[in-house]
Motif scaffolding. Structure first.
Motif, PDB file in Angstrom:
ATOM      1  N   PHE A   1       0.895  -1.184   0.109  1.00  0.00           N
ATOM      2  CA  PHE A   1       0.098  -0.054  -0.084  1.00  0.00           C
ATOM      3  C   PHE A   1       0.907   1.358  -0.023  1.00  0.00           C
ATOM      4  O   PHE A   1       0.574   2.103  -0.570  1.00  0.00           O
ATOM      5  CB  PHE A   1      -0.867   0.008   1.493  1.00  0.00           C
ATOM      6  CG  PHE A   1      -2.140   0.902   1.254  1.00  0.00           C
ATOM      7  CD1 PHE A   1      -3.191   0.931   0.298  1.00  0.00           C
ATOM      8  CD2 PHE A   1      -1.977   2.068   1.905  1.00  0.00           C
ATOM      9  CE1 PHE A   1      -3.990   2.145   0.268  1.00  0.00           C
ATOM     10  CE2 PHE A   1      -2.720   3.185   1.913  1.00  0.00           C
ATOM     11  CZ  PHE A   1      -3.775   3.117   1.084  1.00  0.00           C
ATOM     12  N   ASP A   2       1.906   1.175   0.771  1.00  0.00           N
ATOM     13  CA  ASP A   2       2.826   2.356   0.860  1.00  0.00           C
ATOM     14  C   ASP A   2       4.262   1.994   1.489  1.00  0.00           C
ATOM     15  O   ASP A   2       4.216   0.777   1.929  1.00  0.00           O
ATOM     16  CB  ASP A   2       2.366   3.406   1.653  1.00  0.00           C
ATOM     17  CG  ASP A   2       2.734   4.869   0.916  1.00  0.00           C
ATOM     18  OD1 ASP A   2       3.932   5.023   0.393  1.00  0.00           O
ATOM     19  OD2 ASP A   2       2.114   5.862   1.202  1.00  0.00           O
ATOM     20  N   PHE A   3       5.056   2.901   1.348  1.00  0.00           N
ATOM     21  CA  PHE A   3       6.528   2.565   2.037  1.00  0.00           C
ATOM     22  C   PHE A   3       6.840   3.851   2.687  1.00  0.00           C
ATOM     23  O   PHE A   3       6.929   4.952   2.053  1.00  0.00           O
ATOM     24  CB  PHE A   3       7.428   2.215   0.836  1.00  0.00           C
ATOM     25  CG  PHE A   3       8.749   1.776   1.019  1.00  0.00           C
ATOM     26  CD1 PHE A   3       9.320   0.661   1.129  1.00  0.00           C
ATOM     27  CD2 PHE A   3       9.657   2.907   1.219  1.00  0.00           C
ATOM     28  CE1 PHE A   3      10.417   0.217   1.256  1.00  0.00           C
ATOM     29  CE2 PHE A   3      11.178   2.528   1.472  1.00  0.00           C
ATOM     30  CZ  PHE A   3      11.414   1.466   1.556  1.00  0.00           C
ATOM     31  N   PHE A   4       7.468   3.519   4.021  1.00  0.00           N
ATOM     32  CA  PHE A   4       7.938   5.249   4.771  1.00  0.00           C
ATOM     33  C   PHE A   4       9.317   4.739   5.185  1.00  0.00           C
ATOM     34  O   PHE A   4       9.441   3.830   5.825  1.00  0.00           O
ATOM     35  CB  PHE A   4       7.047   5.414   5.720  1.00  0.00           C
ATOM     36  CG  PHE A   4       5.892   5.817   5.734  1.00  0.00           C
ATOM     37  CD1 PHE A   4       5.746   7.420   5.737  1.00  0.00           C
ATOM     38  CD2 PHE A   4       4.669   5.510   5.010  1.00  0.00           C
ATOM     39  CE1 PHE A   4       4.506   8.161   5.447  1.00  0.00           C
ATOM     40  CE2 PHE A   4       3.470   6.005   4.683  1.00  0.00           C
ATOM     41  CZ  PHE A   4       3.510   7.795   4.885  1.00  0.00           C
ATOM     42  N   GLU A   5      10.227   5.570   4.938  1.00  0.00           N
ATOM     43  CA  GLU A   5      11.511   5.448   5.324  1.00  0.00           C
ATOM     44  C   GLU A   5      11.591   6.255   6.833  1.00  0.00           C
ATOM     45  O   GLU A   5      11.008   7.444   6.988  1.00  0.00           O
ATOM     46  CB  GLU A   5      12.350   6.255   4.422  1.00  0.00           C
ATOM     47  CG  GLU A   5      13.691   5.687   4.644  1.00  0.00           C
ATOM     48  CD  GLU A   5      14.919   6.199   3.595  1.00  0.00           C
ATOM     49  OE1 GLU A   5      15.922   5.838   3.680  1.00  0.00           O
ATOM     50  OE2 GLU A   5      14.367   6.839   2.520  1.00  0.00           O
ATOM     51  N   LYS A   6      12.125   5.372   7.865  1.00  0.00           N
ATOM     52  CA  LYS A   6      12.387   5.928   9.010  1.00  0.00           C
ATOM     53  C   LYS A   6      13.543   7.092   8.930  1.00  0.00           C
ATOM     54  O   LYS A   6      14.483   7.000   8.315  1.00  0.00           O
ATOM     55  CB  LYS A   6      12.689   5.000  10.268  1.00  0.00           C
ATOM     56  CG  LYS A   6      11.851   3.874  10.310  1.00  0.00           C
ATOM     57  CD  LYS A   6      12.268   2.739  11.161  1.00  0.00           C
ATOM     58  CE  LYS A   6      11.420   1.587  11.142  1.00  0.00           C
ATOM     59  NZ  LYS A   6      12.060   0.322  11.805  1.00  0.00           N
ATOM     60  N   PRO A   7      13.470   8.234   9.974  1.00  0.00           N
ATOM     61  CA  PRO A   7      12.405   8.842  10.441  1.00  0.00           C
ATOM     62  C   PRO A   7      11.175   9.304   9.420  1.00  0.00           C
ATOM     63  O   PRO A   7      11.279   9.565   8.267  1.00  0.00           O
ATOM     64  CB  PRO A   7      12.653   9.888  11.350  1.00  0.00           C
ATOM     65  CG  PRO A   7      13.926  10.461  10.450  1.00  0.00           C
ATOM     66  CD  PRO A   7      14.458   9.264   9.706  1.00  0.00           C
TER      67      PRO A   7
ATOM     68  N   LEU B   1       2.104   9.249   8.072  1.00  0.00           N
ATOM     69  CA  LEU B   1       1.852   7.997   8.364  1.00  0.00           C
ATOM     70  C   LEU B   1       0.544   7.470   8.652  1.00  0.00           C
ATOM     71  O   LEU B   1      -0.285   6.558   8.065  1.00  0.00           O
ATOM     72  CB  LEU B   1       2.740   7.300   9.267  1.00  0.00           C
ATOM     73  CG  LEU B   1       2.770   5.731   9.546  1.00  0.00           C
ATOM     74  CD1 LEU B   1       3.040   5.076   8.263  1.00  0.00           C
ATOM     75  CD2 LEU B   1       3.735   5.558  10.463  1.00  0.00           C
ATOM     76  N   MET B   2      -0.086   8.205   9.800  1.00  0.00           N
ATOM     77  CA  MET B   2      -1.506   7.996  10.466  1.00  0.00           C
ATOM     78  C   MET B   2      -2.757   8.132   9.176  1.00  0.00           C
ATOM     79  O   MET B   2      -3.833   7.759   9.168  1.00  0.00           O
ATOM     80  CB  MET B   2      -1.640   8.552  11.691  1.00  0.00           C
ATOM     81  CG  MET B   2      -0.990   8.026  12.671  1.00  0.00           C
ATOM     82  SD  MET B   2      -1.254   6.180  12.917  1.00  0.00           S
ATOM     83  CE  MET B   2       0.323   5.468  12.627  1.00  0.00           C
ATOM     84  N   ASP B   3      -2.436   9.410   8.483  1.00  0.00           N
ATOM     85  CA  ASP B   3      -3.250   9.332   7.274  1.00  0.00           C
ATOM     86  C   ASP B   3      -3.408   8.400   6.314  1.00  0.00           C
ATOM     87  O   ASP B   3      -4.416   7.880   5.926  1.00  0.00           O
ATOM     88  CB  ASP B   3      -2.713  10.858   6.596  1.00  0.00           C
ATOM     89  CG  ASP B   3      -3.020  12.031   7.387  1.00  0.00           C
ATOM     90  OD1 ASP B   3      -3.802  11.931   8.386  1.00  0.00           O
ATOM     91  OD2 ASP B   3      -2.747  13.067   6.862  1.00  0.00           O
ATOM     92  N   ARG B   4      -2.179   7.676   6.090  1.00  0.00           N
ATOM     93  CA  ARG B   4      -2.171   6.604   5.191  1.00  0.00           C
ATOM     94  C   ARG B   4      -2.784   5.278   5.765  1.00  0.00           C
ATOM     95  O   ARG B   4      -3.343   4.468   5.036  1.00  0.00           O
ATOM     96  CB  ARG B   4      -0.581   6.238   4.597  1.00  0.00           C
ATOM     97  CG  ARG B   4      -0.228   7.341   3.644  1.00  0.00           C
ATOM     98  CD  ARG B   4      -0.719   7.444   2.383  1.00  0.00           C
ATOM     99  NE  ARG B   4      -0.670   6.312   1.547  1.00  0.00           N
ATOM    100  CZ  ARG B   4      -1.278   5.882   0.335  1.00  0.00           C
ATOM    101  NH1 ARG B   4      -2.544   6.614   0.055  1.00  0.00           N
ATOM    102  NH2 ARG B   4      -0.893   5.051  -0.216  1.00  0.00           N
ATOM    103  N   VAL B   5      -2.516   5.141   7.075  1.00  0.00           N
ATOM    104  CA  VAL B   5      -3.181   4.065   7.737  1.00  0.00           C
ATOM    105  C   VAL B   5      -4.702   4.227   7.755  1.00  0.00           C
ATOM    106  O   VAL B   5      -5.525   3.019   7.234  1.00  0.00           O
ATOM    107  CB  VAL B   5      -2.734   4.081   9.084  1.00  0.00           C
ATOM    108  CG1 VAL B   5      -3.738   3.242  10.189  1.00  0.00           C
ATOM    109  CG2 VAL B   5      -1.132   3.646   9.324  1.00  0.00           C
ATOM    110  N   GLN B   6      -5.196   5.343   7.774  1.00  0.00           N
ATOM    111  CA  GLN B   6      -6.634   5.520   7.696  1.00  0.00           C
ATOM    112  C   GLN B   6      -7.104   5.167   6.186  1.00  0.00           C
ATOM    113  O   GLN B   6      -8.122   4.664   5.919  1.00  0.00           O
ATOM    114  CB  GLN B   6      -7.227   6.980   8.114  1.00  0.00           C
ATOM    115  CG  GLN B   6      -6.708   7.350   9.489  1.00  0.00           C
ATOM    116  CD  GLN B   6      -7.727   6.777  10.401  1.00  0.00           C
ATOM    117  OE1 GLN B   6      -8.468   5.979   9.942  1.00  0.00           O
ATOM    118  NE2 GLN B   6      -7.749   7.126  11.807  1.00  0.00           N
ATOM    119  N   GLU B   7      -6.345   5.770   5.150  1.00  0.00           N
ATOM    120  CA  GLU B   7      -6.677   5.439   3.769  1.00  0.00           C
ATOM    121  C   GLU B   7      -6.660   4.035   3.597  1.00  0.00           C
ATOM    122  O   GLU B   7      -7.594   3.245   2.857  1.00  0.00           O
ATOM    123  CB  GLU B   7      -5.623   6.051   2.876  1.00  0.00           C
ATOM    124  CG  GLU B   7      -5.955   7.512   2.936  1.00  0.00           C
ATOM    125  CD  GLU B   7      -4.914   8.306   2.208  1.00  0.00           C
ATOM    126  OE1 GLU B   7      -4.060   7.493   1.442  1.00  0.00           O
ATOM    127  OE2 GLU B   7      -4.906   9.540   2.404  1.00  0.00           O
TER     128      GLU B   7
END
Length: 196
Positions: A102-108, A114-120
């Motif tokens: 669904f998506d890919f986030f690099e830390k930090p 991130l939470m917006d994408r979780v909701q989507e």
């Protein structure tokens, strides 16, 4: 339900806190193997949607290997995966997205994004759950009920359906009642809306 799979306690704790600050229910797993154990139990999908935050590099089974298993089981629509990594690179991100992540986030990462994408992802998961429920209901129909259903959806009246199938109008009415009952609807308009 947000499923957080990361082998670092501090990451699991901070992501849990972040999710709860948005009133998102969370479960955490310290490894892909622990998540698989939970997944192999009779699992109730959350009617509000599910999402997995998955670290790519973990001790034991990697996040990428777990994702491959979920993909093979055709679970990534019902359980959308957002990858997290501290060691990411552009080719890795492109590869995971091409394979259906669904998506890919690099830390930090930006907490709000991130939470917006979780909701989507929850919205996608909810739709997949609704579609699965419809297919389960369709699977309960007999062959004759499916034939009647197709003709109802084509806008045919009971008399025309009876003539086309070579059955009595009363039999069509009985099949129609069974279809409406099994599909959990009350009208042909609802049926058409459900199966559009």
């Amino acid at each position: 339900m947000l499923h957080i799979i990361d082998d670092e306690d501090v990451i699991r704790d901070s992501l849990s806190w972040l999710a709860r600050s948005r009133s998102i229910a969370v479960t955490t797993y310290e490894s892909a193997d622990k998540f698989l154990v939970a997944l192999n139990q009779p699992m109730q999908f959350d009617p509000q949607g599910d999402c997995i935050l998955l670290d790519i590099r973990m001790a034991g089974m990697s996040g990428s290997a777990l994702f491959d298993l979920l993909t093979a089981r055709q679970l990534t629509k019902r359980l959308p995966v957002i990858f997290l990594t501290g060691h990411g690179d552009v080719p890795m991100a492109v590869d995971t997205l091409k394979r259906g992540a669904f998506d890919f986030f690099e830390k930090p990462f930006n907490d709000n994004k991130l939470m917006d994408r979780v909701q989507e992802a929850f919205a996608i998961s909810m739709q997949a759950g609704a579609n699965a429920a419809i297919y389960e209901r369709l699977a309960t129909l007999s062959t004759r009920e499916r034939e009647v259903l197709d003709l109802i959806l084509a806008g045919k009246m009971n008399k025309v359906i009876a003539d086309q199938l070579g059955i009595s109008m009363r039999t069509v009415e009985v099949h129609r009642a069974h279809i409406f009952d099994k599909m959990q609807i009350k009208t042909a308009v609802e049926l058409a809306g459900l199966l559009k």
